[in-house]
Design an enzyme around this catalytic site. Structure first.
Site, PDB file in Angstrom:
ATOM      1  CG  ASP A  27      -5.578   5.784   6.818  1.00 40.27           C
ATOM      2  OD1 ASP A  27      -5.663   5.129   7.920  1.00 40.27           O
ATOM      3  OD2 ASP A  27      -4.909   4.986   6.036  1.00 40.27           O
ATOM      4  CD  GLU A  36      -8.911   7.022  -3.336  1.00 47.28           C
ATOM      5  OE1 GLU A  36      -9.292   5.533  -3.539  1.00 47.28           O
ATOM      6  OE2 GLU A  36      -8.739   7.756  -4.205  1.00 47.28           O
ATOM      7  CE  LYS A  60      -0.775  -6.524  -0.069  1.00 42.36           C
ATOM      8  NZ  LYS A  60       0.480  -7.157  -0.123  1.00 42.36           N
ATOM      9  CD  GLN A 108      -0.683   9.338  13.738  1.00 42.67           C
ATOM     10  OE1 GLN A 108       0.014  10.323  13.040  1.00 42.67           O
ATOM     11  NE2 GLN A 108      -1.297   8.449  12.854  1.00 42.67           N
ATOM     12  CD  GLN A 167      -4.084   9.999   7.489  1.00 39.73           C
ATOM     13  OE1 GLN A 167      -3.624   9.718   8.701  1.00 39.73           O
ATOM     14  NE2 GLN A 167      -3.499   9.193   6.512  1.00 39.73           N
ATOM     15  N   GLY A 178       0.843  -1.239   0.157  1.00 37.57           N
ATOM     16  CA  GLY A 178      -0.009  -0.076  -0.191  1.00 37.57           C
ATOM     17  C   GLY A 178       0.942   1.364   0.045  1.00 37.57           C
ATOM     18  CG  HIS A 179       3.103   2.178   3.448  1.00 38.93           C
ATOM     19  ND1 HIS A 179       3.135   1.026   4.212  1.00 38.93           N
ATOM     20  CD2 HIS A 179       2.516   2.894   4.114  1.00 38.93           C
ATOM     21  CE1 HIS A 179       2.664   1.439   5.316  1.00 38.93           C
ATOM     22  NE2 HIS A 179       2.315   2.501   5.363  1.00 38.93           N
TER      23      HIS A 179
HETATM   24  P1  AMP Z   1       0.237   4.672   7.944  1.00 38.24           P
HETATM   25  O1  AMP Z   1       1.760   4.069   7.934  1.00 38.24           O
HETATM   26  O2  AMP Z   1      -0.403   3.623   8.109  1.00 38.24           O
HETATM   27  O3  AMP Z   1       0.085   5.980   8.593  1.00 38.24           O
HETATM   28  O4  AMP Z   1      -0.045   4.782   6.395  1.00 38.24           O
HETATM   29  C1  AMP Z   1       0.774   5.830   5.499  1.00 38.24           C
HETATM   30  C2  AMP Z   1      -0.010   6.300   4.279  1.00 38.24           C
HETATM   31  O5  AMP Z   1      -0.094   4.896   3.469  1.00 38.24           O
HETATM   32  C3  AMP Z   1      -1.320   6.788   4.652  1.00 38.24           C
HETATM   33  O6  AMP Z   1      -1.724   7.903   3.658  1.00 38.24           O
HETATM   34  C4  AMP Z   1      -2.132   5.576   4.137  1.00 38.24           C
HETATM   35  O7  AMP Z   1      -3.580   5.852   3.935  1.00 38.24           O
HETATM   36  C5  AMP Z   1      -1.727   4.844   3.220  1.00 38.24           C
HETATM   37  N1  AMP Z   1      -2.114   3.621   3.174  1.00 38.24           N
HETATM   38  C6  AMP Z   1      -1.857   2.594   4.359  1.00 38.24           C
HETATM   39  N2  AMP Z   1      -2.423   1.212   3.672  1.00 38.24           N
HETATM   40  C7  AMP Z   1      -2.668   1.641   2.578  1.00 38.24           C
HETATM   41  C8  AMP Z   1      -3.299   0.626   1.668  1.00 38.24           C
HETATM   42  N3  AMP Z   1      -3.768  -0.485   1.948  1.00 38.24           N
HETATM   43  N4  AMP Z   1      -3.503   1.173   0.382  1.00 38.24           N
HETATM   44  C9  AMP Z   1      -3.280   2.316  -0.017  1.00 38.24           C
HETATM   45  N5  AMP Z   1      -2.689   3.259   0.932  1.00 38.24           N
HETATM   46  C10 AMP Z   1      -2.362   2.672   2.147  1.00 38.24           C
END
Ligand code: AMP
Length: 282
Positions: free
Chosen positions: A150, A148, A184, A61, A153, A36-37
């Protein structure tokens, strides 16, 4: 690709790039990176000359009973993924680099932060907005990429950027899923084998809702019931919320309209997972 911990080092690098007229994309993350990242970094790579990934498990947060200490961390693995995806710089600060003990400024997006996850996690979006503001001021990206997954967010950050005139374009990126449909998430690592199977209930319930909508159902209460009933078939699950809202205002709607967001948060055992989809009704 370099990893730096200091604000000054980021600024120095950004200044060098700026002098050459290069554009900068930023991907803010909390690390323990997955596909995802990676999709965000890939998009940033395509659309900018240079890409900065921030990896920072942001303490502000997390609520006092949440998983800040337990949140998974693996910088070495993250560095490999960032390098593979073509990032140029990782910003991996300590909390003491980001937060000053006697700081007195808060950043809160009222209204949009109050329902859905914000309703259940009262300090969450204040912490997100504070850290993202700081990251934007430190790295001054032209574009910043958010998932998307989140959805709230993304809406909150877009509003903050608009309201405070941040000179950055916010790009939303689609949810990346496991082959079996689970969105993910770094938090999926908390799940036992049994819970991992149970976690499929999130996506399954949303798929059922989608099917009903495609057949013409536009009553929010009915959609709510379809999702609730499906999730309740899974004994390891506990619904945190199911919300059917307008995707711009995040206010509940009675009838699905041009752009509605269906968002859910469900505990699987002790792990809280989220998922959503946006429906376009003609
Ligand atoms: P996090 O490390 O969980 O704070 O996520 C960092 C960024 O990655 C945020 O903008 C999340 O929305 C995005 N993100 C996390 N998981 C996914 C996913 N499965 N698909 C797309 N973007 C993601």
């Amino acid at each position: 690709m370099k990893t730096v911990q200091g604000i000054k080092e980021v600024r120095k690098q950004v200044e060098k790039w700026r002098r050459k007229g290069l554009t900068i994309g930023m991907v803010p993350t909390m690390g323990f990176l997955h596909d995802g990242h990676e999709s965000l970094i890939n998009k940033a790579r395509k659309e900018n000359d240079k890409v900065i990934v921030s990896i920072f498990v942001n303490p502000t947060q997390f609520g006092p009973t949440e998983d800040f200490a337990a949140y998974p961390r693996d910088l070495k693995k993250d560095e490999k993924l960032c390098k593979r995806a073509g990032a140029d710089l990782i910003f991996n600060p300590e909390a003491s680099e980001i937060y000053i003990d006697d700081a007195s400024t808060t950043v809160n997006v009222l209204g949009l932060s109050e329902g859905l996850c914000g309703g259940k996690r009262p300090v969450h979006f204040g912490g997100v907005c504070l850290v993202v503001s700081k990251l934007f001021n430190i790295a001054t990206p032209d574009k910043a990429y958010f998932g998307e997954k989140d959805a709230q967010q993304l809406a909150v950050i877009k509003r903050m950027v608009r309201d405070l005139n941040f000179n950055v374009e916010i790009i939303g990126c689609p949810i990346i899923r496991e082959l079996d449909g689970l969105a993910k998430s770094s938090r999926n690592t908390y799940l036992s084998i049994e819970e991992r199977k149970a976690a499929l209930i999130l996506n399954k319930s949303l798929k059922l809702a989608k099917k009903a909508i495609n057949k013409g159902e536009n009553n929010s209460q009915k959609i709510f019931e379809i999702i609730t009933n499906k999730i309740e078939t899974e004994t390891l699950s506990k619904i945190d919320y199911i919300e059917i809202v307008d995707s711009n205002t995040l206010k509940p709607i009675e009838t699905l309209s041009s752009s509605s967001l269906i968002a859910i948060a469900v505990y699987i055992g002790k792990t809280r997972l989220i998922d959503n989809f946006t429906v376009e009704v003609k």
